[in-house]
Design an enzyme around this catalytic site. Structure first.
Site, PDB file in Angstrom:
ATOM      1  N   ASP A 202      13.137 -15.581 -48.794  1.00  0.00           N
ATOM      2  CA  ASP A 202      14.038 -15.198 -49.890  1.00  0.00           C
ATOM      3  C   ASP A 202      14.734 -13.908 -49.474  1.00  0.00           C
ATOM      4  OD1 ASP A 202      15.112 -14.509 -52.642  1.00  0.00           O
ATOM      5  OD2 ASP A 202      13.811 -16.148 -53.257  1.00  0.00           O
ATOM      6  N   GLY A 228      15.940 -13.010 -45.593  1.00  0.00           N
ATOM      7  CA  GLY A 228      17.248 -13.326 -45.020  1.00  0.00           C
ATOM      8  C   GLY A 228      18.092 -14.017 -46.064  1.00  0.00           C
ATOM      9  N   PHE A 230      19.935 -17.710 -47.102  1.00  0.00           N
ATOM     10  CA  PHE A 230      19.963 -19.149 -46.808  1.00  0.00           C
ATOM     11  C   PHE A 230      21.379 -19.656 -46.540  1.00  0.00           C
ATOM     12  CE2 PHE A 230      18.753 -19.493 -51.594  1.00  0.00           C
ATOM     13  CZ  PHE A 230      20.062 -19.312 -52.031  1.00  0.00           C
ATOM     14  N   HIS A 248      20.313 -25.749 -58.076  1.00  0.00           N
ATOM     15  CA  HIS A 248      21.012 -25.767 -59.381  1.00  0.00           C
ATOM     16  C   HIS A 248      21.765 -24.464 -59.669  1.00  0.00           C
ATOM     17  CE1 HIS A 248      17.688 -24.030 -62.307  1.00  0.00           C
ATOM     18  NE2 HIS A 248      17.863 -23.270 -61.247  1.00  0.00           N
TER      19      HIS A 248
END
Ligand SMILES: C[S@@+](CC[C@H](N)C(=O)[O-])C[C@H]1O[C@@H](n2cnc3c(N)ncnc32)[C@H](O)[C@@H]1O
Length: 338
Positions: A202, A228, A230, A248
Protein backbone atom coordinates in the site's frame (compact mmCIF):
# COMPACT_ATOMS: atom_id res chain seq x y z
CA UNK A 1 -44.61 2.14 15.58
CA UNK A 2 -42.19 0.71 13.03
CA UNK A 3 -41.57 1.77 9.44
CA UNK A 4 -44.34 -0.52 8.11
CA UNK A 5 -47.03 1.18 10.25
CA UNK A 6 -46.32 4.75 9.19
CA UNK A 7 -47.96 6.79 6.46
CA UNK A 8 -46.02 6.95 3.15
CA UNK A 9 -45.18 10.63 3.71
CA UNK A 10 -43.84 9.85 7.18
CA UNK A 11 -41.82 6.92 5.86
CA UNK A 12 -40.31 9.18 3.23
CA UNK A 13 -39.60 11.95 5.74
CA UNK A 14 -37.72 9.48 7.92
CA UNK A 15 -35.62 8.42 4.94
CA UNK A 16 -34.95 12.10 4.11
CA UNK A 17 -33.93 12.76 7.71
CA UNK A 18 -31.64 9.74 7.79
CA UNK A 19 -28.69 12.14 7.72
CA UNK A 20 -29.67 13.29 11.24
CA UNK A 21 -29.44 9.74 12.57
CA UNK A 22 -26.07 9.23 10.86
CA UNK A 23 -24.62 12.40 12.41
CA UNK A 24 -26.04 11.55 15.87
CA UNK A 25 -24.38 8.10 15.73
CA UNK A 26 -21.17 9.77 14.53
CA UNK A 27 -21.14 12.02 17.61
CA UNK A 28 -21.82 9.09 19.97
CA UNK A 29 -18.94 7.20 18.32
CA UNK A 30 -16.58 10.20 18.63
CA UNK A 31 -17.44 10.38 22.36
CA UNK A 32 -16.95 6.58 22.74
CA UNK A 33 -20.34 6.32 24.44
CA UNK A 34 -20.65 2.59 23.66
CA UNK A 35 -17.35 1.75 25.36
CA UNK A 36 -18.47 3.73 28.41
CA UNK A 37 -21.68 1.64 28.49
CA UNK A 38 -19.85 -1.68 28.06
CA UNK A 39 -20.17 -2.44 31.78
CA UNK A 40 -23.92 -1.69 31.91
CA UNK A 41 -26.38 1.20 32.18
CA UNK A 42 -25.20 4.69 33.18
CA UNK A 43 -26.93 8.04 33.53
CA UNK A 44 -26.45 10.74 30.92
CA UNK A 45 -24.94 12.98 33.62
CA UNK A 46 -22.28 10.35 34.42
CA UNK A 47 -21.54 9.99 30.68
CA UNK A 48 -21.34 13.78 30.32
CA UNK A 49 -18.87 13.99 33.22
CA UNK A 50 -16.67 11.33 31.64
CA UNK A 51 -16.77 12.70 28.08
CA UNK A 52 -16.68 16.40 28.95
CA UNK A 53 -19.94 16.93 27.02
CA UNK A 54 -22.62 19.47 27.97
CA UNK A 55 -24.90 17.42 30.32
CA UNK A 56 -28.43 18.37 29.25
CA UNK A 57 -27.43 18.41 25.57
CA UNK A 58 -25.81 14.99 25.77
CA UNK A 59 -29.11 13.75 27.24
CA UNK A 60 -30.94 15.08 24.14
CA UNK A 61 -28.51 13.17 21.88
CA UNK A 62 -28.86 9.94 23.85
CA UNK A 63 -32.66 9.96 24.02
CA UNK A 64 -32.80 10.55 20.24
CA UNK A 65 -30.53 7.53 19.73
CA UNK A 66 -32.77 5.51 22.07
CA UNK A 67 -35.76 6.40 19.85
CA UNK A 68 -34.12 4.66 16.86
CA UNK A 69 -32.96 1.53 18.70
CA UNK A 70 -29.24 2.30 19.15
CA UNK A 71 -29.62 2.82 22.94
CA UNK A 72 -32.27 1.97 25.51
CA UNK A 73 -33.47 4.71 27.87
CA UNK A 74 -34.42 3.48 31.34
CA UNK A 75 -35.59 5.28 34.47
CA UNK A 76 -33.86 8.49 35.60
CA UNK A 77 -32.10 9.34 32.33
CA UNK A 78 -30.12 6.12 32.45
CA UNK A 79 -28.97 4.50 29.18
CA UNK A 80 -27.76 1.08 28.07
CA UNK A 81 -26.72 -0.52 24.77
CA UNK A 82 -29.13 -2.42 22.53
CA UNK A 83 -27.82 -5.30 20.40
CA UNK A 84 -27.44 -2.81 17.51
CA UNK A 85 -25.75 -0.17 19.69
CA UNK A 86 -23.29 -2.77 21.04
CA UNK A 87 -21.75 -2.85 17.53
CA UNK A 88 -20.35 0.62 18.38
CA UNK A 89 -18.15 -0.92 21.10
CA UNK A 90 -14.50 -0.93 20.02
CA UNK A 91 -14.24 -4.60 21.08
CA UNK A 92 -17.37 -5.68 19.14
CA UNK A 93 -16.81 -8.76 16.95
CA UNK A 94 -18.00 -6.70 13.95
CA UNK A 95 -17.22 -3.11 15.03
CA UNK A 96 -18.87 -0.17 13.26
CA UNK A 97 -17.53 2.65 15.47
CA UNK A 98 -14.51 3.56 13.31
CA UNK A 99 -16.77 3.72 10.25
CA UNK A 100 -19.26 5.94 12.12
CA UNK A 101 -16.41 8.24 13.21
CA UNK A 102 -15.08 8.46 9.65
CA UNK A 103 -18.26 9.10 7.67
CA UNK A 104 -19.34 12.04 9.84
CA UNK A 105 -16.03 13.94 9.60
CA UNK A 106 -16.78 17.39 8.15
CA UNK A 107 -14.50 16.97 5.10
CA UNK A 108 -16.22 13.70 4.18
CA UNK A 109 -19.75 14.76 5.15
CA UNK A 110 -19.41 17.87 3.01
CA UNK A 111 -18.54 15.74 -0.02
CA UNK A 112 -21.98 14.11 0.14
CA UNK A 113 -23.53 17.59 0.21
CA UNK A 114 -22.31 17.87 -3.40
CA UNK A 115 -23.98 14.70 -4.72
CA UNK A 116 -26.18 16.93 -6.91
CA UNK A 117 -23.06 18.24 -8.66
CA UNK A 118 -21.93 14.67 -9.38
CA UNK A 119 -25.34 13.62 -10.66
CA UNK A 120 -25.64 16.67 -12.93
CA UNK A 121 -22.13 16.46 -14.35
CA UNK A 122 -20.93 12.89 -13.80
CA UNK A 123 -17.90 14.40 -12.03
CA UNK A 124 -16.42 13.22 -8.75
CA UNK A 125 -17.62 15.69 -6.06
CA UNK A 126 -14.46 15.43 -3.96
CA UNK A 127 -12.22 16.36 -6.89
CA UNK A 128 -14.57 19.21 -7.78
CA UNK A 129 -14.35 20.58 -4.20
CA UNK A 130 -10.66 20.04 -3.49
CA UNK A 131 -8.91 19.86 -6.86
CA UNK A 132 -7.32 16.54 -5.86
CA UNK A 133 -8.43 12.99 -5.05
CA UNK A 134 -9.12 11.63 -1.55
CA UNK A 135 -5.75 9.82 -1.41
CA UNK A 136 -3.78 12.99 -2.22
CA UNK A 137 -5.92 15.01 0.22
CA UNK A 138 -5.36 12.64 3.15
CA UNK A 139 -1.67 11.94 2.40
CA UNK A 140 -0.44 14.95 4.44
CA UNK A 141 -3.21 14.77 7.09
CA UNK A 142 -2.14 11.99 9.46
CA UNK A 143 -5.26 12.16 11.66
CA UNK A 144 -7.71 11.94 8.76
CA UNK A 145 -5.62 9.27 7.06
CA UNK A 146 -5.45 7.16 10.25
CA UNK A 147 -9.21 7.63 10.74
CA UNK A 148 -9.87 6.27 7.24
CA UNK A 149 -7.46 3.34 7.77
CA UNK A 150 -9.22 2.47 11.04
CA UNK A 151 -12.59 2.57 9.26
CA UNK A 152 -11.32 0.21 6.55
CA UNK A 153 -9.77 -2.10 9.14
CA UNK A 154 -13.08 -2.35 10.97
CA UNK A 155 -14.97 -3.05 7.72
CA UNK A 156 -12.44 -5.80 6.96
CA UNK A 157 -13.20 -7.43 10.29
CA UNK A 158 -16.86 -7.59 9.24
CA UNK A 159 -16.24 -9.26 5.89
CA UNK A 160 -13.08 -11.33 6.47
CA UNK A 161 -14.70 -14.24 8.29
CA UNK A 162 -17.50 -14.47 5.71
CA UNK A 163 -15.12 -14.41 2.71
CA UNK A 164 -12.73 -16.89 4.32
CA UNK A 165 -15.65 -19.24 4.98
CA UNK A 166 -16.49 -19.43 1.27
CA UNK A 167 -13.21 -18.85 -0.62
CA UNK A 168 -10.21 -21.16 -0.08
CA UNK A 169 -6.95 -19.19 0.07
CA UNK A 170 -5.20 -22.33 1.41
CA UNK A 171 -4.42 -23.60 -2.10
CA UNK A 172 -1.88 -20.77 -2.59
CA UNK A 173 1.70 -20.68 -1.26
CA UNK A 174 2.09 -16.90 -1.42
CA UNK A 175 -0.24 -13.95 -1.73
CA UNK A 176 0.11 -10.18 -2.27
CA UNK A 177 -2.62 -7.93 -0.86
CA UNK A 178 -2.51 -4.93 -3.21
CA UNK A 179 -3.86 -1.75 -1.58
CA UNK A 180 -4.22 -3.86 1.57
CA UNK A 181 -4.44 -0.91 3.97
CA UNK A 182 -3.09 -1.82 7.40
CA UNK A 183 -3.35 -5.53 6.64
CA UNK A 184 -6.48 -6.63 8.51
CA UNK A 185 -7.73 -8.83 5.66
CA UNK A 186 -4.32 -10.30 4.86
CA UNK A 187 -3.72 -10.99 8.57
CA UNK A 188 -7.01 -12.92 8.73
CA UNK A 189 -6.03 -14.98 5.66
CA UNK A 190 -2.54 -15.75 7.04
CA UNK A 191 -3.94 -16.63 10.46
CA UNK A 192 -6.29 -19.17 8.87
CA UNK A 193 -3.55 -20.73 6.68
CA UNK A 194 -0.35 -21.20 8.73
CA UNK A 195 1.97 -22.10 5.81
CA UNK A 196 0.93 -19.18 3.55
CA UNK A 197 3.42 -16.32 2.99
CA UNK A 198 2.06 -12.80 2.51
CA UNK A 199 3.10 -9.41 1.17
CA UNK A 200 1.16 -6.32 2.24
CA UNK A 201 1.39 -3.54 -0.36
CA UNK A 202 0.00 0.00 0.00
CA UNK A 203 1.06 3.64 0.12
CA UNK A 204 4.02 4.42 2.45
CA UNK A 205 2.03 6.40 5.04
CA UNK A 206 -0.59 3.62 5.21
CA UNK A 207 1.67 0.57 5.64
CA UNK A 208 3.76 2.44 8.21
CA UNK A 209 0.83 1.73 10.60
CA UNK A 210 0.59 -1.99 9.75
CA UNK A 211 3.28 -3.65 11.87
CA UNK A 212 1.32 -3.46 15.13
CA UNK A 213 -1.74 -5.14 13.60
CA UNK A 214 0.32 -7.90 11.95
CA UNK A 215 2.19 -8.55 15.22
CA UNK A 216 -1.06 -8.69 17.22
CA UNK A 217 -2.45 -11.23 14.72
CA UNK A 218 0.71 -13.35 15.14
CA UNK A 219 1.51 -13.29 11.40
CA UNK A 220 4.22 -10.62 11.16
CA UNK A 221 7.04 -13.11 10.53
CA UNK A 222 5.18 -14.48 7.47
CA UNK A 223 4.25 -11.08 6.08
CA UNK A 224 6.57 -8.71 4.22
CA UNK A 225 5.45 -5.08 4.11
CA UNK A 226 6.17 -3.17 0.89
CA UNK A 227 5.19 0.39 0.00
CA UNK A 228 4.69 1.99 -3.41
CA UNK A 229 2.04 2.88 -5.95
CA UNK A 230 -0.09 0.31 -7.75
CA UNK A 231 0.03 2.58 -10.81
CA UNK A 232 3.78 1.88 -11.06
CA UNK A 233 4.72 -1.60 -9.83
CA UNK A 234 3.66 -4.23 -7.29
CA UNK A 235 5.73 -7.10 -5.82
CA UNK A 236 6.33 -9.86 -8.37
CA UNK A 237 5.96 -13.62 -8.46
CA UNK A 238 3.22 -14.50 -5.92
CA UNK A 239 0.65 -17.24 -6.53
CA UNK A 240 -2.27 -14.93 -5.83
CA UNK A 241 -2.97 -11.18 -5.94
CA UNK A 242 -5.86 -9.91 -3.84
CA UNK A 243 -7.41 -6.44 -4.21
CA UNK A 244 -10.12 -5.87 -1.64
CA UNK A 245 -12.24 -2.73 -1.97
CA UNK A 246 -9.63 -1.20 -4.28
CA UNK A 247 -10.98 -1.46 -7.83
CA UNK A 248 -14.30 0.15 -6.78
CA UNK A 249 -12.39 3.33 -5.87
CA UNK A 250 -11.48 3.95 -9.52
CA UNK A 251 -13.14 4.58 -12.86
CA UNK A 252 -12.58 1.98 -15.57
CA UNK A 253 -9.42 3.40 -17.17
CA UNK A 254 -7.60 3.70 -13.84
CA UNK A 255 -8.94 0.34 -12.59
CA UNK A 256 -7.58 -1.26 -15.77
CA UNK A 257 -4.19 0.42 -15.18
CA UNK A 258 -4.07 -1.06 -11.65
CA UNK A 259 -5.01 -4.53 -12.91
CA UNK A 260 -2.46 -4.24 -15.73
CA UNK A 261 0.28 -3.35 -13.19
CA UNK A 262 -0.63 -6.52 -11.29
CA UNK A 263 -0.69 -8.53 -14.53
CA UNK A 264 2.91 -7.47 -15.25
CA UNK A 265 3.99 -8.79 -11.82
CA UNK A 266 2.16 -12.12 -12.23
CA UNK A 267 3.23 -15.35 -13.87
CA UNK A 268 0.85 -17.03 -16.33
CA UNK A 269 -0.49 -19.44 -13.69
CA UNK A 270 -1.07 -16.87 -10.94
CA UNK A 271 -4.59 -15.94 -9.79
CA UNK A 272 -6.19 -12.53 -9.32
CA UNK A 273 -8.94 -12.14 -6.73
CA UNK A 274 -11.02 -8.99 -6.34
CA UNK A 275 -13.04 -8.79 -3.14
CA UNK A 276 -15.91 -6.46 -4.00
CA UNK A 277 -19.68 -6.15 -3.95
CA UNK A 278 -21.43 -7.09 -7.19
CA UNK A 279 -24.33 -4.79 -8.05
CA UNK A 280 -27.60 -6.74 -7.79
CA UNK A 281 -30.58 -6.73 -10.22
CA UNK A 282 -33.22 -3.96 -10.03
CA UNK A 283 -34.81 -3.24 -6.62
CA UNK A 284 -32.26 -5.32 -4.65
CA UNK A 285 -28.89 -4.81 -3.00
CA UNK A 286 -29.04 -1.43 -1.27
CA UNK A 287 -25.53 -1.80 0.25
CA UNK A 288 -23.85 -1.96 -3.16
CA UNK A 289 -26.09 0.68 -4.73
CA UNK A 290 -25.44 3.23 -1.98
CA UNK A 291 -21.78 2.30 -1.81
CA UNK A 292 -21.77 3.11 -5.53
CA UNK A 293 -22.95 6.67 -4.76
CA UNK A 294 -20.30 6.87 -2.05
CA UNK A 295 -17.70 5.91 -4.66
CA UNK A 296 -19.12 8.54 -7.03
CA UNK A 297 -18.79 11.45 -4.61
CA UNK A 298 -15.66 10.51 -2.63
CA UNK A 299 -12.93 8.42 -4.31
CA UNK A 300 -14.43 8.82 -7.78
CA UNK A 301 -15.09 5.16 -8.62
CA UNK A 302 -18.12 2.89 -8.94
CA UNK A 303 -19.58 -0.45 -7.91
CA UNK A 304 -19.95 -2.91 -10.79
CA UNK A 305 -22.19 -5.75 -11.96
CA UNK A 306 -20.76 -9.21 -12.61
CA UNK A 307 -20.76 -8.47 -16.34
CA UNK A 308 -18.92 -5.17 -15.80
CA UNK A 309 -16.20 -7.00 -13.84
CA UNK A 310 -15.90 -9.50 -16.69
CA UNK A 311 -15.40 -6.65 -19.19
CA UNK A 312 -12.89 -4.90 -16.93
CA UNK A 313 -10.84 -8.08 -16.62
CA UNK A 314 -10.89 -8.68 -20.38
CA UNK A 315 -9.64 -5.15 -21.05
CA UNK A 316 -6.77 -5.65 -18.55
CA UNK A 317 -5.61 -8.99 -20.01
CA UNK A 318 -7.49 -11.39 -17.71
CA UNK A 319 -10.41 -13.81 -17.98
CA UNK A 320 -13.00 -13.87 -15.16
CA UNK A 321 -13.10 -17.50 -14.02
CA UNK A 322 -15.70 -17.47 -11.22
CA UNK A 323 -17.34 -15.38 -8.53
CA UNK A 324 -17.79 -16.78 -5.02
CA UNK A 325 -20.46 -14.96 -2.98
CA UNK A 326 -20.21 -14.68 0.81
CA UNK A 327 -22.75 -14.03 3.55
CA UNK A 328 -21.34 -10.51 4.08
CA UNK A 329 -22.56 -9.33 0.67
CA UNK A 330 -19.09 -9.17 -0.90
CA UNK A 331 -17.81 -11.71 -3.40
CA UNK A 332 -14.39 -13.10 -4.28
CA UNK A 333 -14.24 -12.44 -8.02
CA UNK A 334 -11.50 -14.59 -9.46
CA UNK A 335 -9.62 -14.15 -12.72
CA UNK A 336 -6.66 -15.71 -14.51
CA UNK A 337 -4.31 -14.23 -17.13
CA UNK A 338 -5.96 -14.48 -20.54
C1 LIG B 1 -10.80 1.47 0.17
S1 LIG B 1 -9.20 1.20 0.77
C2 LIG B 1 -9.14 -0.57 0.96
C3 LIG B 1 -8.10 -1.03 1.92
C4 LIG B 1 -8.09 -2.53 2.20
N1 LIG B 1 -7.89 -3.31 0.99
C5 LIG B 1 -9.35 -2.95 2.89
O1 LIG B 1 -10.23 -3.53 2.27
O2 LIG B 1 -9.48 -2.66 4.10
C6 LIG B 1 -8.20 1.45 -0.68
C7 LIG B 1 -6.72 1.35 -0.43
O3 LIG B 1 -6.02 1.70 -1.63
C8 LIG B 1 -4.83 2.35 -1.24
N2 LIG B 1 -4.27 3.14 -2.34
C9 LIG B 1 -4.78 4.26 -2.91
N3 LIG B 1 -3.98 4.71 -3.88
C10 LIG B 1 -2.92 3.84 -3.93
C11 LIG B 1 -1.77 3.73 -4.76
N4 LIG B 1 -1.53 4.63 -5.74
N5 LIG B 1 -0.91 2.70 -4.55
C12 LIG B 1 -1.14 1.78 -3.56
N6 LIG B 1 -2.25 1.81 -2.75
C13 LIG B 1 -3.11 2.84 -2.94
C14 LIG B 1 -5.28 3.22 -0.07
O4 LIG B 1 -4.19 3.66 0.71
C15 LIG B 1 -6.23 2.28 0.66
O5 LIG B 1 -5.59 1.55 1.66
Amino acid sequence: MDQTDVRPSQALRRLVNGYQVAQAIHVAAKLHIADLLAGGARTSDALAAETGAHPSTLYRLLRALASVGVLREDESRSFSLTEVGACLRSDAPEPVSAWAEFIGEPYYWNTWAHLLHSVQTGENAFGHLHGMNVWEFRADKPDLSAGFDRAMTSLSRQVSAAVLATYDFGRFGSIVDVGGGRGAFLAAILAQHPTLQGVLFDQPHVVSGAEELLMAAGVAERCRVVSGSFFEAVPEGADAYVLKAVVHDWEDNQAIEILATCRRAMSRDATMILVEREVAPPNEGRDAKFSDLNMLVAPGGLERTHEEFATLFTRAGFRLSRSVASASGVSAIEAVPA
